[in-house]
Design an enzyme around this catalytic site. Sequence first.
Site, PDB file in Angstrom:
ATOM      1  N   GLU A   1      -4.033  -1.854  -0.694  1.00  0.00           N
ATOM      2  CA  GLU A   1      -3.116  -0.732  -0.940  1.00  0.00           C
ATOM      3  C   GLU A   1      -3.571   0.005  -2.207  1.00  0.00           C
ATOM      4  O   GLU A   1      -4.036  -0.629  -3.150  1.00  0.00           O
ATOM      5  CB  GLU A   1      -1.715  -1.344  -1.162  1.00  0.00           C
TER       6      GLU A   1
ATOM      7  N   CYS B   1       1.391  -3.202   2.718  1.00  0.00           N
ATOM      8  CA  CYS B   1       2.054  -4.229   1.906  1.00  0.00           C
ATOM      9  C   CYS B   1       3.460  -4.619   2.358  1.00  0.00           C
ATOM     10  O   CYS B   1       3.603  -5.331   3.333  1.00  0.00           O
ATOM     11  CB  CYS B   1       2.029  -3.823   0.434  1.00  0.00           C
TER      12      CYS B   1
ATOM     13  N   LYS C   1       3.488   4.529   4.289  1.00  0.00           N
ATOM     14  CA  LYS C   1       4.252   3.278   4.103  1.00  0.00           C
ATOM     15  C   LYS C   1       5.746   3.492   4.333  1.00  0.00           C
ATOM     16  O   LYS C   1       6.367   4.353   3.691  1.00  0.00           O
ATOM     17  CB  LYS C   1       3.998   2.745   2.690  1.00  0.00           C
TER      18      LYS C   1
HETATM   19  C1  ACM Z   1       4.098  -4.178  -2.303  1.00  0.00           C
HETATM   20  O1  ACM Z   1       4.619  -3.612  -1.347  1.00  0.00           O
HETATM   21  N1  ACM Z   1       3.134  -3.608  -3.006  1.00  0.00           N
HETATM   22  C2  ACM Z   1       4.502  -5.549  -2.665  1.00  0.00           C
END
Ligand code: ACM
Length: 270
Positions: free
Chosen positions: A40, A144, A111
């Site tokens: 990420e 993530c 995301k």
């Molecule tokens: C995250 O979503 N960077 C833990």
Amino acid sequence: MKVLIGYLQYFPEKGNLRSNIEKVNELTKNNEFQILVLPELAFSGYFYTSVQEIRPFIDIGFESPPAVFLKKLSKSKNALILSGFPEGARGHIYNSQYAFFPNGEVRVYRKSHLFYKEKLVFAKGDSGPVLVNYMGVNVGMMVCFDWFFPEFARVLALKGAHVLALSANLVLPGLGQKGMVVRSIENRVFSVLSNRTGMEASSSGERLTFTGMSQITNERGDIITQSDESVEEVKIAEIETDEAENKWVTPLNNIIEDRRVDFYREILDG
Ligand code: ACM
């Protein structure tokens, strides 16, 4: 279909695009793969707590130095490359993942589930789940904290994912790694978790330590390749994607057909 799939794990230096590009170039130089997953926010670094701080690293239209580098890398390796990046679009900043195809095509997933202080900087993703197909392999895009939400991986599996590709900056020790094993088991899909290592401080001095332990898991939940918590490396495994199309766990149990969706209505309530 047999495919060489892998991840890159490393310690990016916050805000140093040039040095991070050089490092990724070095780490990928001697490896052969058809699909590679990077962490990420793989080149910008992670712990930004204001729009002002992250602004110099925002990519609009895939013109940033990391995007130009990844386009070239995808072409020279003849591989699909997925990486996290801060995306500027529609007046917002998204914590996104792009997928570079060797033919120059780029696909983006934004995301969906923002973690902790990401909520101070990023807008919630509006792309919904994105599945890309490369050489017959269906790859589900994830960033993530998305791992924490089983519904999300399930939707990607129902769309036909063979592999879940998670670009991560995990900080809760062990949880994401265990979680992705479960996502693989419950959907009978492969998963690739690319995590970063090292520590990063916010502008106020708060520190986050990233947990490494990147891994590739098969559709039965066996971890077939894993790194330790601090090494910088690329790891590759050959997988057979046909195995992710077989949803039978006994001769009488197909995990997709056996679902009782009539009992799951509450999942759709906000
Ligand atoms: C995250 O979503 N960077 C833990």
